[in-house]
Design a protein around this motif. Structure first.
Motif, mmCIF file in Angstrom:
data_model
loop_
_atom_site.group_PDB
_atom_site.id
_atom_site.type_symbol
_atom_site.label_atom_id
_atom_site.label_comp_id
_atom_site.label_asym_id
_atom_site.label_seq_id
_atom_site.Cartn_x
_atom_site.Cartn_y
_atom_site.Cartn_z
ATOM 1 N N ARG A 108 37.262 51.228 41.235
ATOM 2 C CA ARG A 108 36.695 52.501 41.960
ATOM 3 C C ARG A 108 37.273 53.829 41.762
ATOM 4 O O ARG A 108 36.603 54.765 41.817
ATOM 5 C CB ARG A 108 36.976 51.884 43.576
ATOM 6 N N ILE A 109 38.596 53.812 41.069
ATOM 7 C CA ILE A 109 39.050 55.332 41.065
ATOM 8 C C ILE A 109 38.232 55.578 39.746
ATOM 9 O O ILE A 109 38.144 56.709 39.844
ATOM 10 C CB ILE A 109 40.695 55.147 40.972
ATOM 11 N N ALA A 110 38.256 54.758 38.775
ATOM 12 C CA ALA A 110 37.406 55.317 37.573
ATOM 13 C C ALA A 110 36.134 55.715 37.799
ATOM 14 O O ALA A 110 35.715 56.671 37.548
ATOM 15 C CB ALA A 110 37.567 54.087 36.467
ATOM 16 N N CYS A 111 35.412 55.027 38.779
ATOM 17 C CA CYS A 111 33.990 55.468 39.111
ATOM 18 C C CYS A 111 34.153 56.803 40.033
ATOM 19 O O CYS A 111 33.036 57.848 39.633
ATOM 20 C CB CYS A 111 33.343 54.457 39.910
ATOM 21 N N ALA A 112 35.028 56.987 40.692
ATOM 22 C CA ALA A 112 35.107 58.395 41.371
ATOM 23 C C ALA A 112 35.524 59.393 40.496
ATOM 24 O O ALA A 112 34.812 60.552 40.598
ATOM 25 C CB ALA A 112 36.205 58.236 42.492
ATOM 26 N N GLU A 113 36.271 59.017 39.476
ATOM 27 C CA GLU A 113 36.409 60.045 38.383
ATOM 28 C C GLU A 113 35.524 60.532 37.491
ATOM 29 O O GLU A 113 35.285 61.871 37.204
ATOM 30 C CB GLU A 113 37.705 59.537 37.505
ATOM 31 N N LEU A 114 34.719 59.615 37.182
ATOM 32 C CA LEU A 114 33.453 59.732 36.410
ATOM 33 C C LEU A 114 32.651 60.652 37.270
ATOM 34 O O LEU A 114 31.911 61.558 36.855
ATOM 35 C CB LEU A 114 32.842 58.246 36.054
ATOM 36 N N ARG A 115 32.150 60.293 38.644
ATOM 37 C CA ARG A 115 31.493 60.986 39.241
ATOM 38 C C ARG A 115 31.933 62.493 39.423
ATOM 39 O O ARG A 115 30.886 63.580 39.553
ATOM 40 C CB ARG A 115 31.107 60.351 40.661
ATOM 41 N N ALA A 116 33.040 62.838 39.621
ATOM 42 C CA ALA A 116 33.836 63.957 39.678
ATOM 43 C C ALA A 116 33.216 64.743 38.144
ATOM 44 O O ALA A 116 32.933 65.924 38.436
ATOM 45 C CB ALA A 116 35.231 63.967 40.244
ATOM 46 N N ALA A 117 33.637 64.083 37.283
ATOM 47 C CA ALA A 117 33.338 64.801 35.855
ATOM 48 C C ALA A 117 31.953 65.055 35.848
ATOM 49 O O ALA A 117 31.735 66.037 35.147
ATOM 50 C CB ALA A 117 34.118 63.692 34.861
ATOM 51 N N GLN A 132 45.313 34.846 41.554
ATOM 52 C CA GLN A 132 45.272 36.098 41.924
ATOM 53 C C GLN A 132 43.937 36.704 41.424
ATOM 54 O O GLN A 132 43.353 36.239 40.556
ATOM 55 C CB GLN A 132 46.170 37.142 40.905
ATOM 56 N N THR A 133 43.423 37.658 42.219
ATOM 57 C CA THR A 133 42.252 38.348 41.835
ATOM 58 C C THR A 133 42.413 39.643 41.253
ATOM 59 O O THR A 133 43.359 40.314 41.708
ATOM 60 C CB THR A 133 41.175 38.607 43.039
ATOM 61 N N ALA A 134 41.537 40.257 40.410
ATOM 62 C CA ALA A 134 41.873 41.479 40.079
ATOM 63 C C ALA A 134 41.428 42.528 41.062
ATOM 64 O O ALA A 134 40.620 42.496 41.776
ATOM 65 C CB ALA A 134 40.537 41.574 38.921
ATOM 66 N N PRO A 135 42.279 43.647 40.997
ATOM 67 C CA PRO A 135 42.230 44.494 42.048
ATOM 68 C C PRO A 135 41.122 45.518 41.835
ATOM 69 O O PRO A 135 40.735 45.670 40.624
ATOM 70 C CB PRO A 135 43.466 45.410 41.886
ATOM 71 N N ALA A 136 40.472 45.804 42.850
ATOM 72 C CA ALA A 136 39.120 46.501 42.687
ATOM 73 C C ALA A 136 39.487 48.186 42.649
ATOM 74 O O ALA A 136 38.563 48.770 42.264
ATOM 75 C CB ALA A 136 38.495 46.252 43.905
#
Length: 161
Positions: free
Chosen positions: A91-100, A83-87
């Motif tokens: 990506r969601i965390a980065c988008a939330e950080l940019r929005a914040a 299994q590979t770690a899901p990206a």
């Protein structure tokens, strides 16, 4: 037949050469016997081999190469290795950080945007903006505290940047 005449002298030579090509003595014996067997089969079908000893050595080397290719070391796969770690979470965390960051006051958002662009030194940011170093550091500290609170992140926001 000529096979029976030269085989007692050929087999020890094949075994010596096979020991140089194999890891274990048993593998070398098997390889030498396989080469001798294929030589005898070839001679039994048609006697078109001019130099049987030379042909046997070529057979031996070709069989050794074939064994090397087939014996590629592989690692046993475990369930978690497939299994590979899901990206998506990253990506969601980065988008939330940019929005914040976009929701911060302008002076703090500008400084945090410079951090996102790759500038990591408060001194360099102070030189770029013309602000005093203490002002840059205090604005960054307030921005990080607000981001930690808004994103409900324990630890430091610097880890995200």
């Amino acid at each position: 037949m000529t096979e029976t005449v030269f085989m007692p002298t050929l087999l020890p030579r094949l075994q010596r050469r096979a020991r140089r090509l194999c890891r274990t003595r048993d593998d070398a014996e098997d390889l030498a016997q396989e080469a001798a067997l294929r030589l005898l089969q070839r001679l039994a079908k048609n006697n078109d081999v001019d130099r049987p000893e030379h042909y046997a050595m070529i057979l031996l080397h070709n069989l050794a190469r074939q064994n090397w290719r087939q014996r590629q070391e592989t690692e046993e796969l475990a369930d978690d290795m497939a299994q590979t770690a899901p990206a998506a979470p990253g990506r969601i965390a980065c988008a939330e950080l940019r929005a914040a960051i976009a929701g911060l006051p302008c002076e703090q958002a500008d400084l945090m945007a410079r951090l996102l662009e790759g500038e990591s030194s408060p001194r360099a940011i102070a030189q770029q903006t013309g602000l005093p170093l203490g002002t840059v550091m205090s604005r960054l500290a307030r921005a990080r505290a607000r981001l930690r609170k808004e994103l409900d992140v324990e630890g430091s926001v610097e880890e995200l940047l």
